[in-house]
Design an enzyme around this catalytic site. Structure first.
Site, PDB file in Angstrom:
ATOM      1  N   LYS A  65       0.819  -1.224   0.000  1.00  0.00           N
ATOM      2  CA  LYS A  65       0.000   0.000   0.000  1.00  0.00           C
ATOM      3  C   LYS A  65       0.852   1.273   0.000  1.00  0.00           C
ATOM      4  O   LYS A  65       0.425   2.308  -0.504  1.00  0.00           O
ATOM      5  CB  LYS A  65      -0.957  -0.010   1.178  1.00  0.00           C
ATOM      6  CG  LYS A  65      -2.023  -1.085   1.005  1.00  0.00           C
ATOM      7  CD  LYS A  65      -2.979  -1.176   2.153  1.00  0.00           C
ATOM      8  CE  LYS A  65      -3.813  -2.439   1.981  1.00  0.00           C
ATOM      9  NZ  LYS A  65      -4.728  -2.676   3.073  1.00  0.00           N
ATOM     10  N   ASP A 101      -9.915   1.535   2.884  1.00  0.00           N
ATOM     11  CA  ASP A 101      -9.843   0.664   4.071  1.00  0.00           C
ATOM     12  C   ASP A 101     -10.393   1.370   5.305  1.00  0.00           C
ATOM     13  O   ASP A 101     -11.152   0.785   6.080  1.00  0.00           O
ATOM     14  CB  ASP A 101      -8.385   0.293   4.382  1.00  0.00           C
ATOM     15  CG  ASP A 101      -7.836  -0.761   3.436  1.00  0.00           C
ATOM     16  OD1 ASP A 101      -8.619  -1.582   2.928  1.00  0.00           O
ATOM     17  OD2 ASP A 101      -6.614  -0.745   3.208  1.00  0.00           O
TER      18      ASP A 101
HETATM   19  P1  NDP Z   1       1.622  -3.730   7.934  1.00  0.00           P
HETATM   20  O1  NDP Z   1       2.571  -4.693   7.319  1.00  0.00           O
HETATM   21  O2  NDP Z   1       1.654  -2.297   7.534  1.00  0.00           O
HETATM   22  O3  NDP Z   1       1.812  -3.750   9.568  1.00  0.00           O
HETATM   23  C1  NDP Z   1       1.897  -4.931  10.241  1.00  0.00           C
HETATM   24  C2  NDP Z   1       1.702  -4.685  11.760  1.00  0.00           C
HETATM   25  O4  NDP Z   1       1.545  -5.964  12.356  1.00  0.00           O
HETATM   26  C3  NDP Z   1       2.873  -4.013  12.466  1.00  0.00           C
HETATM   27  O5  NDP Z   1       2.375  -3.212  13.520  1.00  0.00           O
HETATM   28  C4  NDP Z   1       3.667  -5.210  13.025  1.00  0.00           C
HETATM   29  O6  NDP Z   1       4.415  -4.913  14.192  1.00  0.00           O
HETATM   30  C5  NDP Z   1       2.525  -6.135  13.388  1.00  0.00           C
HETATM   31  N1  NDP Z   1       2.867  -7.547  13.404  1.00  0.00           N
HETATM   32  C6  NDP Z   1       3.159  -8.334  12.337  1.00  0.00           C
HETATM   33  N2  NDP Z   1       3.374  -9.618  12.735  1.00  0.00           N
HETATM   34  C7  NDP Z   1       3.213  -9.613  14.091  1.00  0.00           C
HETATM   35  C8  NDP Z   1       3.316 -10.623  15.079  1.00  0.00           C
HETATM   36  N3  NDP Z   1       3.606 -11.885  14.763  1.00  0.00           N
HETATM   37  N4  NDP Z   1       3.079 -10.282  16.362  1.00  0.00           N
HETATM   38  C9  NDP Z   1       2.767  -9.010  16.706  1.00  0.00           C
HETATM   39  N5  NDP Z   1       2.671  -7.991  15.810  1.00  0.00           N
HETATM   40  C10 NDP Z   1       2.890  -8.301  14.511  1.00  0.00           C
HETATM   41  O7  NDP Z   1       0.187  -4.361   7.713  1.00  0.00           O
HETATM   42  P2  NDP Z   1      -1.204  -3.665   7.343  1.00  0.00           P
HETATM   43  O8  NDP Z   1      -1.531  -2.632   8.356  1.00  0.00           O
HETATM   44  O9  NDP Z   1      -1.207  -3.286   5.913  1.00  0.00           O
HETATM   45  O10 NDP Z   1      -2.221  -4.910   7.493  1.00  0.00           O
HETATM   46  C11 NDP Z   1      -2.509  -5.445   8.747  1.00  0.00           C
HETATM   47  C12 NDP Z   1      -3.575  -6.508   8.601  1.00  0.00           C
HETATM   48  O11 NDP Z   1      -4.796  -5.923   8.166  1.00  0.00           O
HETATM   49  C13 NDP Z   1      -3.228  -7.596   7.589  1.00  0.00           C
HETATM   50  O12 NDP Z   1      -3.469  -8.848   8.198  1.00  0.00           O
HETATM   51  C14 NDP Z   1      -4.220  -7.349   6.463  1.00  0.00           C
HETATM   52  O13 NDP Z   1      -4.570  -8.543   5.803  1.00  0.00           O
HETATM   53  C15 NDP Z   1      -5.399  -6.763   7.219  1.00  0.00           C
HETATM   54  N6  NDP Z   1      -6.327  -5.960   6.396  1.00  0.00           N
HETATM   55  C16 NDP Z   1      -7.622  -6.354   6.246  1.00  0.00           C
HETATM   56  C17 NDP Z   1      -8.507  -5.622   5.496  1.00  0.00           C
HETATM   57  C18 NDP Z   1      -9.928  -6.062   5.341  1.00  0.00           C
HETATM   58  O14 NDP Z   1     -10.595  -5.592   4.444  1.00  0.00           O
HETATM   59  N7  NDP Z   1     -10.425  -6.943   6.185  1.00  0.00           N
HETATM   60  C19 NDP Z   1      -8.106  -4.385   4.825  1.00  0.00           C
HETATM   61  C20 NDP Z   1      -6.730  -4.018   5.089  1.00  0.00           C
HETATM   62  C21 NDP Z   1      -5.876  -4.799   5.818  1.00  0.00           C
HETATM   63  P3  NDP Z   1       5.942  -4.342  14.094  1.00  0.00           P
HETATM   64  O15 NDP Z   1       5.820  -2.870  13.826  1.00  0.00           O
HETATM   65  O16 NDP Z   1       6.493  -4.626  15.443  1.00  0.00           O
HETATM   66  O17 NDP Z   1       6.623  -5.087  12.984  1.00  0.00           O
END
Ligand code: NDP
Length: 265
Positions: A65, A101
């Site tokens: 994104k 979103d």
């Molecule tokens: P990003 O990659 O931008 O951010 C990921 C976040 O998740 C960070 O805060 C990261 O922490 C954290 N994270 C990742 N793995 C872990 C873990 N194992 N334990 C704890 N924290 C973790 O992701 P997005 O914001 O783009 O997307 C997030 C979720 O939202 C995705 O699963 C996506 O599929 C979902 N989504 C769903 C939508 C829908 O329509 N239902 C629409 C948009 C998104 P850190 O900073 O510490 O790395």
């Protein structure tokens, strides 16, 4: 070409229900268009792929994104503000970017009823676009994350922030898994002890992940907390994206009905 082409770009992208949703709505509403999926590994190639494939529009999912934002020639003011694009339309080789979103997420939060305080577990792109919109709508938003770096912009924007390690639990109306923990693995977004304390005082739990019962949702249900996955968010962001793709030609209620039917909601 007499049929417009649309697609979802992401990695992974196999799980996405967007093709099913948009194709159903295109068919039911008489649009000569079809919607596919494209696994894009290198986000820097996004713009070129869009143009090579001759797309009229696309959605973008994890992890592209921010690349999508950078690839656009024009940005809707809200997408510009939040720095994240999940919907693009293409006109004469120029890309215009939107973020659907966050408004989709807001509609889901509103549908819980009686929610005033919300805690996000995760501070990625989805959290960054949703937090300001929720705040504008009157919700108190706290953002927690496992690590500190991504919390910086939230703190600068005036949100309460903390890492899991430094946070002292208290009650929130709604606990949201905003992270990708549980998307491809079986991990909880935060330490289980903290989650139990947060969930115990909550009216509801929401996971933005859809299509599988994540460990977070299982934990909420085991504590008797009403829990929902991200399907409704997918629906609402899809309704707004479809309206952008079709330039508002269709009744929003008819678009929502077609997308709901595709998701069996
Ligand atoms: P990003 O990659 O931008 O951010 C990921 C976040 O998740 C960070 O805060 C990261 O922490 C954290 N994270 C990742 N793995 C872990 C873990 N194992 N334990 C704890 N924290 C973790 O992701 P997005 O914001 O783009 O997307 C997030 C979720 O939202 C995705 O699963 C996506 O599929 C979902 N989504 C769903 C939508 C829908 O329509 N239902 C629409 C948009 C998104 P850190 O900073 O510490 O790395």
């Amino acid at each position: 070409m007499d049929r417009k082409l649309f697609a979802i770009f992401g990695d992974p992208v196999e799980h996405s229900l967007s093709p099913r949703m948009h194709n159903r709505a295109f068919r039911e509403l008489g649009e000569r268009a079809c919607y596919g999926r494209y696994r894009l590994e290198n986000g820097e190639l996004l713009r070129q792929k869009v143009l090579d494939l001759g797309l009229a529009g696309l959605n973008i999912t994890v992890p592209h994104k921010e690349y999508a934002y950078a690839a656009c020639d024009f940005l809707d003011p809200f997408a510009r503000k939040v720095g994240s694009v999940n919907t693009i339309v293409v006109h004469e080789g120029k890309l215009s970017g939107y973020n659907t979103d966050a408004p989709g997420f807001l509609r889901v939060v509103e549908s819980f009823g009686g929610v005033r305080s919300v805690v996000f577990l995760g501070a990625g792109g989805t959290a960054r676009s949703s937090a300001p919109l929720l705040r504008e709508a009157g919700y108190a938003v706290t953002v927690l994350n496992r690590s500190a770096p991504r919390l910086g912009p939230f703190a600068e924007a005036g949100f309460e922030t903390a890492t899991y390690a430094e946070f002292t639990p208290r009650a929130f109306d709604l606990v949201v898994n905003m992270s990708s923990a549980g998307l491809k693995d079986d991990s909880l977004p935060a330490p289980e002890g903290l989650l139990r304390e947060l969930l115990r005082g909550a009216r509801g739990a929401l996971d933005v992940i859809y299509g599988r019962k994540t460990p977070f949702l299982r934990l909420a249900e085991s504590l008797g907390i009403p829990a929902r996955d991200g399907l409704a968010m997918l629906l609402y962001q899809g309704v707004i994206a479809f309206e952008i793709f079709t330039e508002g030609r269709h009744d929003p209620a008819a678009v929502e009905a077609a997308l709901r039917a595709a998701l069996a909601l």
